[in-house]
Design a protein around this motif. Structure first.
Motif, mmCIF file in Angstrom:
data_model
loop_
_atom_site.group_PDB
_atom_site.id
_atom_site.type_symbol
_atom_site.label_atom_id
_atom_site.label_comp_id
_atom_site.label_asym_id
_atom_site.label_seq_id
_atom_site.Cartn_x
_atom_site.Cartn_y
_atom_site.Cartn_z
ATOM 1 N N ARG A 195 -12.931 -15.345 -19.892
ATOM 2 C CA ARG A 195 -11.747 -16.042 -19.409
ATOM 3 C C ARG A 195 -11.821 -16.277 -17.911
ATOM 4 N NH1 ARG A 195 -6.387 -13.786 -22.254
ATOM 5 N NH2 ARG A 195 -5.684 -15.712 -21.270
ATOM 6 N N ASP A 196 -11.374 -17.440 -17.530
ATOM 7 C CA ASP A 196 -11.307 -17.824 -16.119
ATOM 8 C C ASP A 196 -9.988 -17.303 -15.550
ATOM 9 O OD1 ASP A 196 -10.924 -19.138 -13.683
ATOM 10 O OD2 ASP A 196 -12.097 -20.870 -14.344
ATOM 11 N N LYS A 197 -10.056 -16.335 -14.618
ATOM 12 C CA LYS A 197 -8.841 -15.721 -14.055
ATOM 13 C C LYS A 197 -7.943 -16.758 -13.381
ATOM 14 C CE LYS A 197 -10.789 -11.110 -13.339
ATOM 15 N NZ LYS A 197 -11.088 -10.046 -12.346
ATOM 16 N N LYS A 198 -8.566 -17.703 -12.684
ATOM 17 C CA LYS A 198 -7.785 -18.729 -12.011
ATOM 18 C C LYS A 198 -7.030 -19.579 -13.028
ATOM 19 C CE LYS A 198 -8.170 -22.562 -8.732
ATOM 20 N NZ LYS A 198 -9.097 -23.384 -7.902
ATOM 21 N N ALA A 199 -7.737 -19.941 -14.119
ATOM 22 C CA ALA A 199 -7.101 -20.748 -15.167
ATOM 23 C C ALA A 199 -5.993 -19.959 -15.843
ATOM 24 C CB ALA A 199 -8.146 -21.190 -16.187
ATOM 25 N N ASP A 200 -6.221 -18.635 -16.051
ATOM 26 C CA ASP A 200 -5.198 -17.789 -16.670
ATOM 27 C C ASP A 200 -3.935 -17.740 -15.816
ATOM 28 O OD1 ASP A 200 -6.811 -17.301 -18.789
ATOM 29 O OD2 ASP A 200 -7.421 -15.300 -18.166
ATOM 30 N N LEU A 201 -4.126 -17.635 -14.494
ATOM 31 C CA LEU A 201 -2.980 -17.599 -13.588
ATOM 32 C C LEU A 201 -2.204 -18.909 -13.630
ATOM 33 C CD1 LEU A 201 -4.531 -15.784 -10.470
ATOM 34 C CD2 LEU A 201 -2.795 -14.876 -12.038
ATOM 35 N N GLU A 202 -2.932 -20.022 -13.734
ATOM 36 C CA GLU A 202 -2.274 -21.319 -13.805
ATOM 37 C C GLU A 202 -1.453 -21.442 -15.091
ATOM 38 O OE1 GLU A 202 -5.369 -24.173 -13.444
ATOM 39 O OE2 GLU A 202 -5.619 -23.894 -11.276
ATOM 40 N N VAL A 203 -2.027 -20.953 -16.211
ATOM 41 C CA VAL A 203 -1.308 -20.984 -17.485
ATOM 42 C C VAL A 203 -0.066 -20.101 -17.412
ATOM 43 C CG1 VAL A 203 -1.432 -20.334 -19.928
ATOM 44 C CG2 VAL A 203 -3.360 -21.516 -18.853
ATOM 45 N N GLU A 204 -0.240 -18.891 -16.825
ATOM 46 C CA GLU A 204 0.894 -17.967 -16.702
ATOM 47 C C GLU A 204 2.001 -18.573 -15.849
ATOM 48 O OE1 GLU A 204 1.773 -13.405 -15.135
ATOM 49 O OE2 GLU A 204 -0.290 -14.078 -15.508
ATOM 50 N N GLU A 205 1.610 -19.261 -14.780
ATOM 51 C CA GLU A 205 2.607 -19.891 -13.900
ATOM 52 C C GLU A 205 3.363 -20.995 -14.638
ATOM 53 O OE1 GLU A 205 2.808 -22.259 -9.595
ATOM 54 O OE2 GLU A 205 0.960 -21.263 -10.249
ATOM 55 N N LYS A 206 2.642 -21.773 -15.446
ATOM 56 C CA LYS A 206 3.293 -22.833 -16.215
ATOM 57 C C LYS A 206 4.263 -22.245 -17.234
ATOM 58 C CE LYS A 206 -0.437 -26.241 -15.830
ATOM 59 N NZ LYS A 206 -1.480 -27.020 -16.569
ATOM 60 N N ASN A 221 7.367 -21.155 -15.515
ATOM 61 C CA ASN A 221 8.204 -22.302 -15.161
ATOM 62 C C ASN A 221 8.977 -22.816 -16.376
ATOM 63 O OD1 ASN A 221 7.368 -22.255 -12.490
ATOM 64 N ND2 ASN A 221 5.704 -23.733 -12.820
ATOM 65 N N ILE A 222 8.287 -22.819 -17.546
ATOM 66 C CA ILE A 222 8.948 -23.255 -18.785
ATOM 67 C C ILE A 222 10.076 -22.292 -19.148
ATOM 68 C CG2 ILE A 222 8.631 -23.569 -21.264
ATOM 69 C CD1 ILE A 222 5.783 -24.572 -20.630
ATOM 70 N N THR A 223 9.788 -20.985 -19.008
ATOM 71 C CA THR A 223 10.810 -19.972 -19.311
ATOM 72 C C THR A 223 12.014 -20.125 -18.390
ATOM 73 O OG1 THR A 223 9.123 -18.413 -20.069
ATOM 74 C CG2 THR A 223 11.271 -17.492 -19.480
ATOM 75 N N GLN A 224 11.754 -20.356 -17.108
ATOM 76 C CA GLN A 224 12.851 -20.528 -16.148
ATOM 77 C C GLN A 224 13.693 -21.748 -16.495
ATOM 78 O OE1 GLN A 224 13.833 -18.504 -13.558
ATOM 79 N NE2 GLN A 224 15.586 -19.913 -13.588
ATOM 80 N N THR A 225 13.019 -22.836 -16.915
ATOM 81 C CA THR A 225 13.745 -24.046 -17.309
ATOM 82 C C THR A 225 14.642 -23.775 -18.511
ATOM 83 O OG1 THR A 225 11.951 -25.454 -16.498
ATOM 84 C CG2 THR A 225 13.475 -26.439 -18.077
ATOM 85 N N LYS A 226 14.129 -23.003 -19.475
ATOM 86 C CA LYS A 226 14.928 -22.668 -20.660
ATOM 87 C C LYS A 226 16.142 -21.813 -20.282
ATOM 88 C CE LYS A 226 11.225 -22.891 -24.111
ATOM 89 N NZ LYS A 226 10.449 -22.142 -25.131
ATOM 90 N N ILE A 227 15.932 -20.861 -19.378
ATOM 91 C CA ILE A 227 17.048 -20.009 -18.925
ATOM 92 C C ILE A 227 18.096 -20.842 -18.212
ATOM 93 C CG2 ILE A 227 17.655 -18.162 -17.314
ATOM 94 C CD1 ILE A 227 14.984 -16.839 -18.018
ATOM 95 N N ASN A 228 17.634 -21.794 -17.411
ATOM 96 C CA ASN A 228 18.570 -22.679 -16.720
ATOM 97 C C ASN A 228 19.375 -23.503 -17.725
ATOM 98 O OD1 ASN A 228 17.690 -21.756 -14.246
ATOM 99 N ND2 ASN A 228 16.251 -23.452 -13.931
ATOM 100 N N ASN A 229 18.717 -23.901 -18.821
ATOM 101 C CA ASN A 229 19.420 -24.663 -19.858
ATOM 102 C C ASN A 229 20.526 -23.818 -20.498
ATOM 103 O OD1 ASN A 229 17.770 -26.849 -19.408
ATOM 104 N ND2 ASN A 229 16.379 -26.378 -21.102
#
Length: 403
Positions: A333-344, A347-355
């Motif tokens: 696994r690419d750690k950088k890619a994993d961090l990018e996925v985790e960040e996305k 962000n999706i979770t935060q958007t759902k909470i805001n909803n």
């Protein structure tokens, strides 16, 4: 000097006459093929790709708990599998390969010791596998040994080498290196080449060649010259004298490269050679890499299937069902890619909470079941206790939820 096309035709004719009889692909022949620079380069290319994978014990069924999986995984914790992957792949080369299973005192697996292939033999009379060192023999049993067999069949219990389809191509390629010596021995320094119409009666062709042979006093070869093309020779200019020096290395290189391409195709599974940068377009290069990736995946599947026998053996000692687990070879696994996925995902979770917060501020009440499914949070972590929606939204970034 004779036409280059005619010389090439003569070379092919001489080559076909000099071709060796192909015998059974035995262990010595396999070793010789594996040392060929083109084949060795292709094999190393595949091995590097496979060795770069990480190996894990995975659950094959949903009802396997994490605790059970951890117990099985711990049995193999000491084994350095990445050091053994290339040895397991040798089964694809020789048809089979054996390992001695070394256990710790608590019956966890310490390591697998590769056994040189020349020491492993199948006793056809007794229908059993054996280790032979000098006059000493030891039966290979599944409790103590892991035996990897490539393409096992009832009529081919010793497996099949990946070199089977390319054996003839290799022998042809190998023959080019010794060909000039053989030609010189048979024909001398000068060869008489007679061009003939491919539609001509074979008897007439032989008679003309024999008459020219008597006139010239040496061996003669006859090669077809296609009609309707650039070659429409008269009888006078259909006879050529070729010196060995005319059989220049370029022609041999061209013909040998044809066989090299066949060899690489068999190993890399591609319609191209390894020279992607110099051959073909970018699109063809992509096709080549995709075909190579398929071969790598096939190798990983073979290793996984072979290690399933190890799981079966160990399961007998530990009392678990080996069908519930399997070894998986996965790309690192690419750690950088994993961090990018985790960040996305955050962000999706935060958007759902805001909803949800927006709905609550609008006076719309949502159920615990809805929030659980919407956010992917276990219901046991949620309750209907009054919560300030602003604080709920603000605190979302400080909590980490898992599915």
């Amino acid at each position: 000097m004779a036409d280059k096309k005619l010389i090439e035709s003569a070379v092919i004719k001489l080559f076909n006459e000099a071709r060796q009889e192909t015998g059974e692909l035995d262990r010595d022949a396999i070793k010789r093929i594996a040392k060929d620079i083109d084949i060795n380069s292709a094999l190393n290319k595949i091995e590097r790709s496979v060795s770069g994978r990480e190996i894990f014990v995975r659950a094959a069924r949903k009802n396997v708990s994490d605790t059970e999986l951890e117990k099985v995984d711990a049995i193999f914790a000491d084994v350095k599998f990445n050091r053994l992957l290339n040895y397991i792949l040798k089964a694809r080369i020789f048809g089979n390969y054996a390992f001695e299973i070394i256990y710790n005192e608590d019956y966890t697996v310490d390591t697998l010791v590769p056994i040189p292939n020349e020491c492993v033999d199948y006793n056809d009379k007794d229908k059993r596998w054996e280790i032979k060192i000098g006059n000493a023999k030891q039966e290979i049993t599944y409790e103590k040994f892991l035996l990897c067999i490539h393409k096992w069949l009832p009529n081919k219990v010793i497996g099949e080498s990946i070199f089977e389809p390319c054996n003839i191509s290799f022998l042809d390629k190998e023959l080019f290196t010794d060909m000039l010596r053989g030609i010189a021995k048979k024909y001398g320094d000068v060869i008489v080449v007679v061009g003939h119409d491919p539609d001509e009666d074979e008897k007439d062709t032989k008679e003309r060649a024999e008459s020219i042979k008597k006139a010239k006093g040496g061996n003669v070869i006859s090669v077809p010259i296609e009609r309707g093309g650039a070659y429409q020779p008269t009888l006078q200019d259909s006879v050529h004298m070729i010196k060995l020096s005319d059989l220049d290395p370029e022609i041999y290189t061209t013909l040998a490269d044809r066989e090299k391409t066949k060899l690489i195709q068999n190993i890399l599974g591609s319609t191209l050679t390894m020279d992607v940068g110099r051959t073909g377009t970018q699109a063809l290069g992509t096709v080549h890499m995709e075909a190579e990736e398929q071969v790598v995946e096939e190798c990983c599947s073979f290793i996984s299937d072979s290690l399933q026998n190890l799981l079966k053996t160990v399961a007998e000692l530990w009392g678990f069902n080996h069908k519930d687990y399997y070894f998986s070879l996965e790309k690192k696994r690419d750690k950088k890619a994993d961090l990018e996925v985790e960040e996305k995902e955050e962000n999706i979770t935060q958007t759902k909470i805001n909803n949800i917060s927006t709905l609550a501020q609008s006076g719309i009440k949502v159920s615990v079941d809805f929030v659980s499914e919407y956010l992917g949070i276990d219901k046991k972590h949620l309750s209907e206790a009054p919560v300030n929606v602003v604080e709920f939204a603000r605190g979302a970034n400080t909590r980490k939820y898992t599915r």
